[in-house]
Design a protein around this motif. Sequence first.
Motif, mmCIF file in Angstrom:
data_model
loop_
_atom_site.group_PDB
_atom_site.id
_atom_site.type_symbol
_atom_site.label_atom_id
_atom_site.label_comp_id
_atom_site.label_asym_id
_atom_site.label_seq_id
_atom_site.Cartn_x
_atom_site.Cartn_y
_atom_site.Cartn_z
ATOM 1 N N ILE A 120 11.922 -2.191 37.999
ATOM 2 C CA ILE A 120 12.955 -1.181 37.815
ATOM 3 C C ILE A 120 12.975 -0.771 36.344
ATOM 4 C CG2 ILE A 120 15.436 -0.726 38.055
ATOM 5 C CD1 ILE A 120 15.255 -3.187 40.074
ATOM 6 N N ASN A 121 12.943 0.529 36.127
ATOM 7 C CA ASN A 121 13.048 1.057 34.758
ATOM 8 C C ASN A 121 11.877 0.768 33.837
ATOM 9 O OD1 ASN A 121 15.379 2.360 35.262
ATOM 10 N ND2 ASN A 121 16.673 0.637 34.613
ATOM 11 N N ILE A 122 10.780 0.251 34.349
ATOM 12 C CA ILE A 122 9.596 0.147 33.493
ATOM 13 C C ILE A 122 8.615 1.192 33.989
ATOM 14 C CG2 ILE A 122 7.763 -1.282 32.578
ATOM 15 C CD1 ILE A 122 9.396 -3.675 33.069
ATOM 16 N N GLU A 149 2.923 -3.614 19.059
ATOM 17 C CA GLU A 149 3.692 -2.954 17.998
ATOM 18 C C GLU A 149 5.153 -2.803 18.383
ATOM 19 O OE1 GLU A 149 1.941 0.795 17.069
ATOM 20 O OE2 GLU A 149 0.194 -0.115 16.115
ATOM 21 N N SER A 150 5.954 -2.499 17.401
ATOM 22 C CA SER A 150 7.365 -2.253 17.636
ATOM 23 C C SER A 150 7.553 -1.095 18.626
ATOM 24 C CB SER A 150 8.002 -1.904 16.294
ATOM 25 O OG SER A 150 9.362 -1.710 16.497
ATOM 26 N N GLY A 151 8.457 -1.291 19.574
ATOM 27 C CA GLY A 151 8.773 -0.205 20.504
ATOM 28 C C GLY A 151 7.838 -0.095 21.697
ATOM 29 N N GLY A 164 7.739 -2.188 24.229
ATOM 30 C CA GLY A 164 8.376 -2.667 25.463
ATOM 31 C C GLY A 164 8.304 -4.169 25.672
ATOM 32 N N LYS A 165 8.199 -4.932 24.577
ATOM 33 C CA LYS A 165 8.051 -6.384 24.726
ATOM 34 C C LYS A 165 9.282 -7.017 25.391
ATOM 35 C CE LYS A 165 7.041 -6.972 20.290
ATOM 36 N NZ LYS A 165 6.944 -5.553 19.838
ATOM 37 N N GLU A 166 10.446 -6.568 24.948
ATOM 38 C CA GLU A 166 11.655 -7.158 25.509
ATOM 39 C C GLU A 166 11.816 -6.794 27.001
ATOM 40 O OE1 GLU A 166 15.060 -6.864 23.075
ATOM 41 O OE2 GLU A 166 16.370 -7.738 24.601
ATOM 42 N N THR A 221 6.059 -11.163 19.280
ATOM 43 C CA THR A 221 5.893 -10.858 17.863
ATOM 44 C C THR A 221 5.085 -9.582 17.680
ATOM 45 O OG1 THR A 221 5.067 -11.647 15.746
ATOM 46 C CG2 THR A 221 3.794 -12.272 17.669
ATOM 47 N N ASN A 222 5.388 -8.879 16.580
ATOM 48 C CA ASN A 222 4.511 -7.764 16.236
ATOM 49 C C ASN A 222 3.792 -8.046 14.925
ATOM 50 O OD1 ASN A 222 6.389 -7.248 14.289
ATOM 51 N ND2 ASN A 222 7.289 -5.479 15.313
ATOM 52 N N THR A 223 3.902 -9.322 14.465
ATOM 53 C CA THR A 223 3.145 -9.659 13.251
ATOM 54 C C THR A 223 1.830 -10.304 13.658
ATOM 55 O OG1 THR A 223 4.259 -11.774 13.158
ATOM 56 C CG2 THR A 223 5.147 -10.037 11.762
ATOM 57 N N ASP A 262 10.208 12.397 31.987
ATOM 58 C CA ASP A 262 11.114 12.581 33.132
ATOM 59 C C ASP A 262 12.166 11.485 33.169
ATOM 60 O OD1 ASP A 262 9.665 14.703 33.890
ATOM 61 O OD2 ASP A 262 8.775 13.801 35.672
ATOM 62 N N HIS A 263 11.695 10.257 32.990
ATOM 63 C CA HIS A 263 12.587 9.094 33.070
ATOM 64 C C HIS A 263 13.712 9.185 32.027
ATOM 65 C CE1 HIS A 263 13.683 4.846 33.430
ATOM 66 N NE2 HIS A 263 13.522 4.714 32.129
ATOM 67 N N PHE A 264 13.335 9.503 30.790
ATOM 68 C CA PHE A 264 14.350 9.517 29.728
ATOM 69 C C PHE A 264 15.247 10.757 29.817
ATOM 70 C CE2 PHE A 264 11.239 6.658 27.397
ATOM 71 C CZ PHE A 264 11.988 5.516 27.638
ATOM 72 N N ILE A 265 14.693 11.891 30.304
ATOM 73 C CA ILE A 265 15.562 13.062 30.475
ATOM 74 C C ILE A 265 16.649 12.716 31.488
ATOM 75 C CG2 ILE A 265 15.736 15.435 31.348
ATOM 76 C CD1 ILE A 265 13.079 16.052 30.063
ATOM 77 N N ASN A 283 6.104 4.209 19.038
ATOM 78 C CA ASN A 283 5.867 3.966 20.467
ATOM 79 C C ASN A 283 6.989 4.464 21.366
ATOM 80 O OD1 ASN A 283 3.183 2.651 20.382
ATOM 81 N ND2 ASN A 283 4.273 1.360 18.929
ATOM 82 N N VAL A 284 7.251 3.730 22.476
ATOM 83 C CA VAL A 284 8.192 4.261 23.469
ATOM 84 C C VAL A 284 9.589 4.444 22.867
ATOM 85 C CG1 VAL A 284 9.147 3.958 25.770
ATOM 86 C CG2 VAL A 284 6.873 3.098 25.264
ATOM 87 N N ARG A 285 9.960 3.555 21.940
ATOM 88 C CA ARG A 285 11.294 3.715 21.363
ATOM 89 C C ARG A 285 11.431 5.055 20.652
ATOM 90 N NH1 ARG A 285 11.862 -0.624 18.552
ATOM 91 N NH2 ARG A 285 13.083 -1.785 20.066
#
Length: 455
Positions: A143-145, A174-176, A178-180, A285-287, A328-331, A361-363
Amino acid sequence: MDIKETLLIVDDEQNTLEGLKEIMTQEGYHVLTALSAEEGLKLLNNDGIDLVITDLMLPGMDGMEFARTVLRDYIGIQVIIITAFGTVKSAVESMKEGIYNYITKPVHIDELLVIAKKALDESRLRKDYIDLKSKVEAKYKFINIIGASGAMIKVFEKVLKVAKTNSTVILRGESGTGKELIARAIHEKSARADKPFMTIDCTSFPETLLESELFGYEKGAFTGAYKTKIGCFEAAEGGTIFLDEIGNISPDVQVRLLRVLQERIISRLGSTKPQKVDVRVIAATNTNLENAIKKGTFRKDLYYRLNVIPIILPQLKQRRSDISMLIDHFIKKYAAENDKNVKSCTPEVEKLFIYHDWPGNVRELENAIENAVVMCDESVIVVDDLPKYLVTKYEKSKFAGLQEDELDLSAQLELAEKRIIKSTLEKVDYNKTKAAELLSINLRTLHNKARKYNL
Ligand SMILES: Nc1ncnc2c1ncn2[C@@H]1O[C@H](COP(=O)(O)OP(=O)(O)OP(=O)(O)O)[C@@H](O)[C@H]1O
Ligand SMILES: [Mg+2]
């Protein structure tokens, strides 16, 4: 045999309509016709129309209003407008609203065929992706990915496999990227789903606080420890703990974490009593951990314990085919959140999004769309609604790498306009008032265009 594509042609002149029908039928299309927009709308309710070609001037509802209705209510259908020469300007404007293209009268059949074919190719791609999206959703049920690119499918496959185990997972990217989101998905797909999911952002605590946050403390363990507090590992019992930004934790915490990972044992600060815990660990991590090991700031043994199952999240620019779906998803998400009637964006905006490199990225994409939805006053997001920094970059790179005749009509028109303005300015030694006079446009328009084209 190929299934024939269906066109709906709307024109109030019977002869034109029949002529166009005959030509397009010979070209292998299935053709429906209507003498008015109202009649056309009735036909649209019978499924299967891929492309609408409509005259601009119609009795009753005009072609423009009709086109808007089609774009709003029949997602995936492209519209081409046929217009008399005098109304080209409004037709050009119409492309900003999502209308695929326009053709001026008298209709040159070759031009119509090329434009119709291109429009149909695009709408087929769009339908394919809607199909793919629903297949991926049905198969993985995340859901939502969002994602149907090869790179994301690999991630989904891995998530489903590791969810069945208790192995430690490390998410890298990288940051954004979708790791979380993926960490939560692993938890939700696992047998631990109805137990706690605890997230700790390791960078947001000073060293000692991080220790007590993770492992808890006994009353009197340090000044200020008035009562016993349990840590996240105990609180997450039976569930999953997500250790975000693990790359920068202190040597002390590294040692303690190693012990948890090796023996599933913790002890609260100020206690000597070891305690068994049943917690699945997901780290992110993104390091660059390998560099941190070389520099001596990250323990090698902890690295091996964490790196049991690495999942690497691709950068957004490595999976551009997912961008339309994410748009589409974010709109939808931000239209609902802000109670706005925004439904889609113009093809130009979509193109701009697809070609941007998205360092965040996605963020970054999500933020750009939230911003655009808020700025948008209509139901379709246009380039003017976008954050300025995106547009400037796009304008600069828009023509890069393409032959002029490969560009779409609006881009070719812009190039021609730029050339004409440039040569006029050169002729009058960059005296903008004179240039505006020669071109019969007002000075402000000239200023705007000169700025737009960097002249
Ligand atoms: N595949 C995806 N589908 C939908 N939304 C996504 C996707 N990937 C990321 N997002 C959204 O992008 C934003 C950033 O995602 P997330 O916080 O998971 O990234 P991250 O990799 O943890 O970034 P950081 O390293 O900066 O913490 C979130 O709002 C998330 O919902
Ligand atoms: Mg994160």
